[in-house]
Design a protein around this motif. Structure first.
Motif, PDB file in Angstrom:
ATOM      1  N   GLY A 139     -11.126 -17.264  70.135  1.00 49.83           N
ATOM      2  CA  GLY A 139     -10.687 -18.206  71.153  1.00 49.83           C
ATOM      3  C   GLY A 139     -11.091 -17.700  72.518  1.00 49.83           C
ATOM      4  N   ILE A 140     -11.694 -18.547  73.337  1.00 54.15           N
ATOM      5  CA  ILE A 140     -11.998 -18.174  74.716  1.00 54.15           C
ATOM      6  C   ILE A 140     -10.762 -18.478  75.551  1.00 54.15           C
ATOM      7  N   ILE A 141     -10.136 -17.439  76.093  1.00 56.26           N
ATOM      8  CA  ILE A 141      -8.868 -17.615  76.794  1.00 56.26           C
ATOM      9  C   ILE A 141      -8.995 -17.453  78.302  1.00 56.26           C
ATOM     10  N   TRP A 196     -22.712 -21.506  80.048  1.00 61.42           N
ATOM     11  CA  TRP A 196     -21.668 -21.212  81.025  1.00 61.42           C
ATOM     12  C   TRP A 196     -21.103 -22.492  81.633  1.00 61.42           C
ATOM     13  N   ALA A 197     -21.967 -23.461  81.895  1.00 61.90           N
ATOM     14  CA  ALA A 197     -21.498 -24.722  82.479  1.00 61.90           C
ATOM     15  C   ALA A 197     -20.530 -25.426  81.534  1.00 61.90           C
ATOM     16  N   ARG A 198     -20.844 -25.433  80.248  1.00 58.60           N
ATOM     17  CA  ARG A 198     -19.958 -26.083  79.277  1.00 58.60           C
ATOM     18  C   ARG A 198     -18.620 -25.378  79.192  1.00 58.60           C
ATOM     19  N   VAL A 199     -18.640 -24.058  79.080  1.00 63.36           N
ATOM     20  CA  VAL A 199     -17.388 -23.316  78.921  1.00 63.36           C
ATOM     21  C   VAL A 199     -16.537 -23.391  80.189  1.00 63.36           C
ATOM     22  N   SER A 200     -17.153 -23.182  81.343  1.00 62.42           N
ATOM     23  CA  SER A 200     -16.384 -23.175  82.589  1.00 62.42           C
ATOM     24  C   SER A 200     -15.842 -24.559  82.919  1.00 62.42           C
ATOM     25  N   ASP A 201     -16.543 -25.600  82.525  1.00 63.88           N
ATOM     26  CA  ASP A 201     -16.080 -26.959  82.781  1.00 63.88           C
ATOM     27  C   ASP A 201     -14.806 -27.274  82.019  1.00 63.88           C
ATOM     28  N   GLN A 202     -14.565 -26.555  80.936  1.00 61.19           N
ATOM     29  CA  GLN A 202     -13.376 -26.816  80.111  1.00 61.19           C
ATOM     30  C   GLN A 202     -12.104 -26.203  80.680  1.00 61.19           C
ATOM     31  N   ASN A 203     -12.220 -25.221  81.589  1.00 64.05           N
ATOM     32  CA  ASN A 203     -11.053 -24.517  82.124  1.00 64.05           C
ATOM     33  C   ASN A 203     -10.221 -23.915  80.985  1.00 64.05           C
ATOM     34  N   PRO A 204     -10.755 -22.881  80.315  1.00 67.59           N
ATOM     35  CA  PRO A 204     -10.091 -22.335  79.123  1.00 67.59           C
ATOM     36  C   PRO A 204      -8.664 -21.848  79.331  1.00 67.59           C
ATOM     37  N   LYS A 205      -8.268 -21.545  80.561  1.00 72.32           N
ATOM     38  CA  LYS A 205      -6.886 -21.104  80.781  1.00 72.32           C
ATOM     39  C   LYS A 205      -5.878 -22.196  80.457  1.00 72.32           C
ATOM     40  N   GLU A 206      -6.326 -23.449  80.441  1.00 73.25           N
ATOM     41  CA  GLU A 206      -5.427 -24.560  80.144  1.00 73.25           C
ATOM     42  C   GLU A 206      -5.887 -25.378  78.938  1.00 73.25           C
ATOM     43  N   SER A 207      -7.192 -25.413  78.704  1.00 70.42           N
ATOM     44  CA  SER A 207      -7.756 -26.162  77.586  1.00 70.42           C
ATOM     45  C   SER A 207      -8.755 -25.253  76.870  1.00 70.42           C
ATOM     46  N   PRO A 208      -8.256 -24.397  75.984  1.00 70.69           N
ATOM     47  CA  PRO A 208      -9.096 -23.331  75.443  1.00 70.69           C
ATOM     48  C   PRO A 208     -10.271 -23.841  74.615  1.00 70.69           C
ATOM     49  N   THR A 235      -7.221 -21.080  66.203  1.00 70.05           N
ATOM     50  CA  THR A 235      -6.755 -22.203  67.023  1.00 70.05           C
ATOM     51  C   THR A 235      -5.266 -22.080  67.325  1.00 70.05           C
ATOM     52  N   VAL A 236      -4.462 -21.773  66.311  1.00 73.09           N
ATOM     53  CA  VAL A 236      -3.023 -21.583  66.535  1.00 73.09           C
ATOM     54  C   VAL A 236      -2.780 -20.427  67.495  1.00 73.09           C
ATOM     55  N   MET A 237      -3.445 -19.313  67.269  1.00 71.26           N
ATOM     56  CA  MET A 237      -3.240 -18.144  68.126  1.00 71.26           C
ATOM     57  C   MET A 237      -3.621 -18.442  69.572  1.00 71.26           C
ATOM     58  N   THR A 238      -4.756 -19.109  69.753  1.00 70.08           N
ATOM     59  CA  THR A 238      -5.235 -19.370  71.107  1.00 70.08           C
ATOM     60  C   THR A 238      -4.325 -20.346  71.832  1.00 70.08           C
ATOM     61  N   LEU A 239      -3.912 -21.411  71.153  1.00 67.18           N
ATOM     62  CA  LEU A 239      -2.967 -22.344  71.769  1.00 67.18           C
ATOM     63  C   LEU A 239      -1.660 -21.649  72.118  1.00 67.18           C
ATOM     64  N   THR A 240      -1.196 -20.768  71.237  1.00 66.06           N
ATOM     65  CA  THR A 240       0.060 -20.067  71.489  1.00 66.06           C
ATOM     66  C   THR A 240      -0.079 -19.090  72.645  1.00 66.06           C
ATOM     67  N   TYR A 241      -1.216 -18.447  72.757  1.00 67.76           N
ATOM     68  CA  TYR A 241      -1.478 -17.538  73.874  1.00 67.76           C
ATOM     69  C   TYR A 241      -1.451 -18.305  75.194  1.00 67.76           C
ATOM     70  N   ILE A 242      -2.107 -19.453  75.226  1.00 68.30           N
ATOM     71  CA  ILE A 242      -2.243 -20.232  76.458  1.00 68.30           C
ATOM     72  C   ILE A 242      -0.975 -21.002  76.785  1.00 68.30           C
TER      73      ILE A 242
END
Length: 265
Positions: free
Chosen positions: A209-211, A177-189, A55-62
Motif C-alpha cells: 500500500g502506498i501510504i 509520479w503524476a498518477r500516484v501524486s494525483d491520488q493523494n495517498p494520505k487520504e485515498s491510498p 487493502t485492509v491494512m492500508t485503509l486501516t493505517y490511513i
C-alpha cells in the motif's frame, strides 16, 4: 495482461505455502484492541489473500475510523462481551442483483472467525470483515475452507468501500509520479503490485500500500519518494525511480475519495 498469480505474494515472501485461513489475529476476546479502534497491526496475511490483506491494512493505517464504521453491534461498547456483529461489505459488479456494487450487512458471530484461529490473539474485527464477503457469496474459497481467494486489488478495494477501482501501468517516471501524486495517498491510498521476478529492493510478486509520498534530496538532485506498507505491517521508503523499475501495476480509486473523517453508510 494482469493475472491473479501476482497476488500470491506470501508464498514467495516466506518460501512456504500456508493454508488459506481468516486474516485477523484473534481468539475468544475483545472485538478491537485496547485503543477501541482497528489497527493495521492486528492483521496477518495468509496464502492467496495478499491483495485483500494489503487493502485492509492500508485503509486501516490511513483511516481507522472508516474501517471501524464497517463493524456495528448492539450493546454499550464493552468489546470483551460482544458475541455478534454486523459487517458491511459490497458485492462486485455482476455478482449481485444489479450491475454495480451492492452493499451487504452480514451477521457474523465470534465463533465464525475463531473456529480456525492460528495466531493466539483475541482481536476479531478483521475476521468479521474477512468472513462477510465469503458468507455473502461475493467471493469463494477454491479449497472450501473459509479462506479468501486470490483477488485483483481492484476487487478488494470495491468489496471494502463499494467504490470502483482501476488499474494502471504508467511506464515513464513522470507519468507514474503524476498518477500516484494525483491520488493523494494520505487520504485515498494506492495499491502497488511488484513484478513477478527481477526486484532488488521490494519483494517479487508482492503487494504494497502506498501510504505517503514526498520529495527528497538525492545525490542527483531533487527526487520523489514513496512510503509503502508491506504485507507484514512494515513501512519502507523507496524512490520513485526504483519503484518504476520494480512495479507491475498500481490500483487506485479514480474518483479519489477521501476515507478520513468518513463513515460507512
Amino acid at each position: 495482461m494482469f493475472t491473479a498469480n501476482l497476488l500470491t505474494a506470501l508464498v514467495l515472501c516466506v518460501g512456504a505455502v500456508i493454508n488459506a485461513s481468516p486474516l485477523a489475529k484473534r481468539d475468544a476476546g475483545p472485538l478491537f484492541g485496547s485503543s477501541g479502534l482497528p489497527s493495521y497491526q492486528d492483521i496477518v496475511p495468509h496464502h492467496r489473500d495478499s491483495a485483500y490483506v494489503v487493502t485492509v491494512m492500508t485503509l486501516t493505517y490511513i483511516a481507522p475510523e472508516y474501517v471501524e464504521s464497517l463493524i456495528s453491534f448492539e450493546g454499550d461498547g464493552d468489546y470483551s462481551s460482544i458475541e455478534e456483529v454486523t459487517a458491511t461489505s459490497w458485492t462486485l459488479p455482476g455478482n449481485g442483483t444489479g450491475t454495480g456494487p451492492e452493499m451487504r450487512k452480514t451477521k457474523i458471530r465470534r465463533e465464525d472467525v475463531s473456529l480456525r484461529n492460528d495466531t493466539k490473539s483475541d482481536i476479531w474485527w478483521g475476521g468479521a470483515l474477512y468472513q462477510a464477503p465469503i458468507k455473502e457469496g461475493t467471493v469463494v474459497d477454491p479449497e472450501g475452507q473459509g479462506g479468501m481467494p486470490s483477488l485483483y486489488p481492484t476487487e478488494a478495494m470495491t468489496i471494502l468501500t463499494g467504490k470502483k477501482a482501476e488499474m494502471d501501468q504508467p511506464t515513464a517516471l513522470h507519468t507514474f509520479w503524476a498518477r500516484v501524486s494525483d491520488q493523494n495517498p494520505k487520504e485515498s491510498p494506492v495499491m502497488l503490485a511488484t513484478k513477478k521476478e527481477g526486484c532488488n529492493i521490494l519483494s517479487n510478486d508482492s503487494m504494497f500500500g502506498i501510504i505517503d509520498i514526498s520529495e527528497a534530496l538525492s545525490p542527483f538532485g531533487n527526487g520523489t519518494v514513496l512510503t509503502l506498507l508491506d504485507l507484514f505491517g512494515k513501512e519502507l521508503r523507496i524512490s520513485s525511480e526504483q519503484a518504476v523499475l520494480e512495479y507491475d501495476h498500481i490500483a487506485y480509486w479514480p474518483d479519489k475519495p477521501s476515507f478520513k473523517d468518513v463513515r460507512a453508510p
